[in-house]
Design a protein around this motif. Sequence first.
Motif: not given
Length: 189
Positions: A43-70
């Motif tokens: 059961p969701s323990a959400s205190a609001t009606a806002d959807p919960k952020p997506a579960e952690s995703e595979s590291p390859k599913s989202k690329r690190v933004p350009d310009g974020s350093g090294t």
Amino acid sequence: MRAVPAPKVWVTGLTVGATAIVVALAVQADKGAKPTVSAAPRPSASATADPKPAESESPKSKRVPDGSGTGRRIVYSLGENRVWLVDASEATRRTFAVWPGTVDPEPGKYTVGQRTEDPITGSDGVRIEHVVYFAVRSGVNVAFSNAVDGSSPPPPADGARTGGIRMSDKDGSALWAFGTAGTTVTVVK
């Protein structure tokens, strides 16, 4: 007169017999139905009606933004409401969605300063833990954290200024372990 077996013979006989019965029962039990565990949704323990952020995703599913350093760093995207934990070899170790506060840090590079592992009360009145401070904007501390009870942040009171960037408890634990004092935090648009 009949010979009476020695007590050792009786004990050995009884032990062998009992062992045979236990083995027979174990074989029968092994052939029977096995219990299974069903994964019922939590059961969701959400205190609001806002959807919960997506579960952690595979590291390859989202690329690190350009310009974020090294190098080893935490990357926080204001536009995507997402965090990446990037190791020294430029590999993304984890990426996850977050709930931002009402006060955003300016884009730029910061350093993790103070950290608080034990539960405290956030500026929104929610008990939080794994607090990783990295910026101050207009007198408001900006930090990553997760709610102790796993809930999403409540809607802010009118005019409330909160700098907490909330995440799930699993993501909060991962960020806490990764974001040691001195770790670079890069904020991008």
